[in-house]
Write an enzyme that holds these catalytic residues in place. Structure first.
Site, PDB file in Angstrom:
ATOM      1  CE  LYS A   4      40.300 -34.782  67.458  1.00  0.00           C
ATOM      2  NZ  LYS A   4      40.179 -35.629  66.290  1.00  0.00           N
ATOM      3  CD  GLU A  32      51.703 -24.536  64.032  1.00  0.00           C
ATOM      4  OE1 GLU A  32      51.360 -25.278  64.986  1.00  0.00           O
ATOM      5  OE2 GLU A  32      52.204 -24.962  62.977  1.00  0.00           O
ATOM      6  N   GLY A  77      39.645 -32.970  62.918  1.00  0.00           N
ATOM      7  CA  GLY A  77      39.798 -31.509  62.901  1.00  0.00           C
ATOM      8  C   GLY A  77      39.141 -30.878  61.684  1.00  0.00           C
ATOM      9  NE  ARG A  78      40.990 -34.773  56.946  1.00  0.00           N
ATOM     10  CZ  ARG A  78      41.798 -35.440  57.766  1.00  0.00           C
ATOM     11  NH1 ARG A  78      42.469 -34.805  58.704  1.00  0.00           N
ATOM     12  NH2 ARG A  78      41.936 -36.745  57.653  1.00  0.00           N
ATOM     13  CD  GLU A 114      45.059 -32.441  57.891  1.00  0.00           C
ATOM     14  OE1 GLU A 114      43.995 -32.412  58.527  1.00  0.00           O
ATOM     15  OE2 GLU A 114      46.028 -31.702  58.185  1.00  0.00           O
ATOM     16  CG  HIS A 118      40.683 -10.830  34.725  1.00  0.00           C
ATOM     17  ND1 HIS A 118      40.742 -10.159  33.527  1.00  0.00           N
ATOM     18  CD2 HIS A 118      39.375 -10.884  35.066  1.00  0.00           C
ATOM     19  CE1 HIS A 118      39.524  -9.798  33.161  1.00  0.00           C
ATOM     20  NE2 HIS A 118      38.668 -10.234  34.085  1.00  0.00           N
ATOM     21  CE  LYS A 175      50.925 -31.291  63.643  1.00  0.00           C
ATOM     22  NZ  LYS A 175      49.816 -31.962  64.301  1.00  0.00           N
TER      23      LYS A 175
HETATM   24  O1  F6P Z   1      47.799 -30.106  60.670  1.00  0.00           O
HETATM   25  C1  F6P Z   1      47.445 -31.215  61.401  1.00  0.00           C
HETATM   26  C2  F6P Z   1      46.301 -30.972  62.315  1.00  0.00           C
HETATM   27  O2  F6P Z   1      46.313 -32.033  63.218  1.00  0.00           O
HETATM   28  C3  F6P Z   1      44.961 -30.861  61.619  1.00  0.00           C
HETATM   29  O3  F6P Z   1      44.422 -32.087  61.289  1.00  0.00           O
HETATM   30  C4  F6P Z   1      44.196 -30.099  62.625  1.00  0.00           C
HETATM   31  O4  F6P Z   1      43.008 -29.580  62.087  1.00  0.00           O
HETATM   32  C5  F6P Z   1      45.193 -29.054  63.022  1.00  0.00           C
HETATM   33  O5  F6P Z   1      46.426 -29.753  63.050  1.00  0.00           O
HETATM   34  C6  F6P Z   1      44.958 -28.350  64.322  1.00  0.00           C
HETATM   35  O6  F6P Z   1      44.947 -29.244  65.370  1.00  0.00           O
HETATM   36  P1  F6P Z   1      44.333 -28.846  66.778  1.00  0.00           P
HETATM   37  O7  F6P Z   1      42.903 -28.512  66.587  1.00  0.00           O
HETATM   38  O8  F6P Z   1      44.536 -30.063  67.640  1.00  0.00           O
HETATM   39  O9  F6P Z   1      45.101 -27.657  67.301  1.00  0.00           O
END
Ligand code: F6P
Length: 559
Positions: free
Chosen positions: A210, A216, A282-283, A368, A399, A523
Site C-alpha cells: 500500500k 520487508e 491494509g487488512r 491490528e 490433537h 519499525k
Molecule cells: O504491519 C503494519 C502494516 O502497516 C499493515 O497494516 C499493513 O498491512 C502492512 O504493514 C503492509 O503495509 P504495506 O502494504 O504498505 O506494505
C-alpha cells in the site's frame, strides 16, 4: 468528530452486569428446557448457516446485548462508514473497503469528498481484470516470449495475508498450469525457498505494498529483481546490460500500491501498476487491486464472485435488524465473553483444510484493528478491548491444544467453520472420508457444550481420582458456521462476516479499528538497530544493555 459513547455508562451495560452477577450457565439444562432454542438461535447469513445456540447466553442476555449495540450507536456508525465519513480519526480518512465490492451498477453512485468512488473502483477493477486476462491468455509475455506460469506476490501484512489465505482456500479454482507463491518475511529463507525451482522466464512478480515503503517488501522486491537479472543473464536470455535489465523488469514485474510515484522510482512502468486508495486499510484490502495475484491465477470471474460474497454480507449488515444481524450478534457475544466472562482469547477452528491460513488472516484483521487502549477521540478506553484470536484447522488442533479448551481453567469461546461438500471427496474403500471429518466437528462442539458428568464417567466403570480427570464440565461456548461448499462467494461471506464482527466490537469499545499506530515503534527501532548489528559502534553504544548483549551473542556466533 462524534464522541464515542462510553458503553460502560449505558443501561444495557448495567443490565449485563446484573446478568453476570447471577450467571450460572447450564447448556444441558437450557437445551432440555427449551426445545425452540436451536431454531431461534440458528440464523442465516447469505449462504452461511450460523448456529449460535451453544453460546453462553439466555434470551435476556441476548436482548441486553442488542440493547448495548443500540445504545452505543453501532448502526449509525456503520452508516457513517458506508457513506464515507472520516471515521478513521487519527489518519483523518474515510473507511470504504465496502465500496470495493459494490456492484458495477450500484445506484446512486457513492461520492465521497467530491470523488466518484464507484467510478474509481470500477476503473481499477477493470484494469486488474484486463491484465489478468492478458496474462491468462498468453498475451502478456516474459522477456524471452514465454507465457507466465507462476505468479509470485511479494508483500506483507494485509498485502500478503489476504491473497495467500484466499489462494489456499480457492486453489481448486486455480487455472491449470498456473500457480502462485507468496513471499512476505524479510528472513532471506522465505525468498530463497519460494524461488526454488522457478523458471525466471515464466515468472511474474507482483510487488504489493500500500505504502511502497515497507522495509520487508522493498528488500524482497530487490532480492527478486536481482535473482531475475542474474538467472536470465546466466542462461543467456539477456545480456545483462542496463537496457536488458530494464526490459526484464518491464516484462516480469508489476506493482500494486497507493504510491504510484514510488513504484516508478523502483523501475516498474506505471502502466503496469495498479492503484488503490488511502481509504482501504491494509487488512481490509484483499478485495482491492491487492488481490491481483488472485485475479490472475483464479480468474477475474472467481475474483468477482468473491467480491459478490463480501457485498452480500455488507447488505445483510445494513438491512437486517440488530437482533437478527449475524455479524453484529457475533461481535456482541465476543463483548459478553471479553468484558463480562473474562475470556482473553478466541479460537477460530476451520474444519476445512483449505481454510488453513484463515486464522492467521483473522489475527491481523482482528488484533491490528481492535488491539487499542485509547478511543477514537484520544481518551482512554473504559474496558478491556481486543482479545487474542488464534486457531488451526481441525482435526489437527484436536490433537494439539483442544485439551486446554475442554479441561483447562480458561474460558475460550470458539468458532467452528465447516462445509457440507468438500472440494476433494476422497473415499477410504467404500467410506467417504469427509463425513468422518464432519463427525469430528460435530463431536467437538457437542463435547464442549454438554461435557460429561462425574456420574456418566462412573457409569462407565471408572472409580477414584480418575473420575475427576475424566470429567468434562461442558459449557464451553461455540458458534458453528456451516456452508454448502467453500465457493468464492462463501469465502467472501466468511471474510465479510469477520470484518463486521470486528467493526461491531470496535464501535462498542469506542475505538478506531482502522489505524495501527502500535506497529510503528518497532519499525523505527529496527531502522536504528540495523547499523548496530552491522558493526556501527556509535549505534551499538546507543542501545540498551540487553540489546547490546544480544548483538554481542550474534557477533560471537557469526560464521
Ligand atoms: O504491519 C503494519 C502494516 O502497516 C499493515 O497494516 C499493513 O498491512 C502492512 O504493514 C503492509 O503495509 P504495506 O502494504 O504498505 O506494505
Amino acid at each position: 468528530m462524534t464522541a464515542p459513547i462510553d458503553a460502560t455508562s449505558t443501561s444495557a451495560w448495567a443490565e449485563l452486569t446484573a446478568h453476570r452477577a447471577n450467571f450460572a450457565p447450564d447448556l444441558r439444562a437450557w437445551f432440555a428446557a427449551d426445545v425452540g432454542r436451536v431454531e431461534r438461535m440458528s440464523l442465516p447469513l447469505c449462504d452461511l448457516h450460523v448456529d449460535l445456540s451453544k453460546n453462553l447466553v439466555t434470551d435476556e442476555i441476548l436482548s441486553s446485548l442488542v440493547k448495548l449495540a443500540e445504545q452505543t450507536g453501532v448502526a449509525a456508525r456503520y452508516e457513517a462508514m458506508l457513506s464515507g465519513e472520516h471515521i478513521n480519526t487519527t489518519e483523518d480518512r474515510a473507511v470504504l473497503h465496502t465500496a470495493l465490492r459494490r456492484p458495477a451498477d450500484a445506484s446512486p453512485s457513492l461520492v465521497v469528498d467530491g470523488q466518484d468512488i464507484d467510478a474509481d473502483v470500477q476503473e481499477v477493477l477493470g484494469k486488474v481484470s484486463a491484465f489478468a486476462e492478458g496474462v491468462r491468455c498468453g498475451e502478456w509475455k516474459g522477456v524471452t516470449g514465454r507465457t507466465v506460469e507462476t505468479v509470485v506476490n511479494i508483500g506483507i501484512g494485509g498485502s500478503d495475508l489476504g491473497p495467500v489465505m484466499v489462494y489456499e482456500a480457492l486453489k481448486p479454482y486455480a487455472t491449470a498450469g498456473m500457480t502462485a507463491r507468496f513471499v512476505s518475511n524479510i528472513d532471506p529463507t522465505d525468498m530463497a525457498q519460494k524461488l526454488e525451482g522457478l523458471d525466471p522466464q515464466t515468472t511474474l512478480f507482483i510487488v504489493a505494498s500500500k505504502t511502497f515503503t515497507t522495509l520487508e517488501t522493498l528488500t524482497n522486491a530487490r532480492l527478486a529483481r536481482q535473482w531475475l537479472w542474474d538467472s536470465l543473464a546466466k542462461s543467456g536470455a539477456i545480456n545483462g546490460d542496463d537496457a536488458s535489465q530494464a526490459d526484464a523488469v518491464a516484462h516480469h514485474f508489476v506493482a500494486v500500491s497507493t504510491a504510484l510515484d514510488k513504484v516508478e522510482a523502483f523501475g516498474i512502468d506505471p502502466k503496469n501498476a495498479f492503484g488503490f486508495w488511502d481509504w482501504v486499510g491494509g487488512r481490509y484490502s484483499v478485495d482491492s487491486a491487492i488481490g491481483l495475484s488472485l485475479s490472475v491465477v483464479l480468474g477475474p470471474d472467481v475474483f468477482g464472485d468473491l467480491l459478490a460474497g463480501f457485498h452480500a454480507v455488507d447488505e445483510h449488515v445494513r438491512t437486517t435488524p440488530l437482533s437478527q444481524n449475524v455479524p453484529v450478534l457475533m461481535g456482541l457475544l465476543n463483548v459478553w465473553y471479553n468484558n463480562f466472562l473474562d475470556a482473553q482469547s478466541h479460537a477460530v477452528l476451520p474444519y476445512a483444510q483449505q481454510l488453513n491460513r484463515f486464522p492467521a488472516y483473522l489475527q491481523q484483521l482482528t488484533m491490528e484493528s481492535n488491539g487499542k487502549s485509547v478511543r477514537w477521540d484520544g481518551s482512554p478506553v473504559t474496558t478491556d478491548t481486543g482479545e487474542v484470536f488464534w486457531g488451526e484447522p481441525g482435526t489437527n488442533g484436536q490433537h494439539a491444544f483442544y485439551q486446554l479448551i475442554h479441561q483447562g481453567t480458561r474460558l475460550i469461546p470458539a468458532d467452528f467453520i465447516a462445509v457440507v461438500n468438500p472440494a476433494y471427496p476422497l473415499k477410504d474403500g467404500e467410506q467417504d472420508v469427509h463425513p468422518l471429518f464432519l463427525a469430528n466437528f460435530l463431536a467437538q462442539t457437542k463435547a464442549l457444550a454438554f461435557g460429561k458428568t462425574a456420574e456418566e464417567v462412573e457409569a462407565e466403570g471408572t472409580e477414584g481420582p480418575l473420575v475427576a480427570a475424566r470429567t468434562f464440565t461442558g459449557n464451553q461456548p461455540t458458534t458453528s458456521i456451516f456452508a454448502p461448499a467453500l465457493t468464492p462467494q462463501v469465502l467472501g461471506q466468511l471474510i465479510g462476516l469477520y470484518e463486521h464482527i470486528t467493526f461491531t466490537q470496535g464501535v462498542i469499545w469506542g475505538i478506531n479499528s482502522f489505524d495501527q499506530w502500535g506497529v510503528e515503534l518497532g519499525k523505527q527501532l529496527a531502522v536504528q538497530i540495523a547499523p548496530a548489528i552491522q558493526g556501527d559502534a556509535d549505534a551499538l553504544g546507543a542501545q540498551d544493555a540487553s540489546t547490546q548483549s544480544l548483538i554481542a551473542y550474534y557477533e560471537a556466533n557469526r560464521t
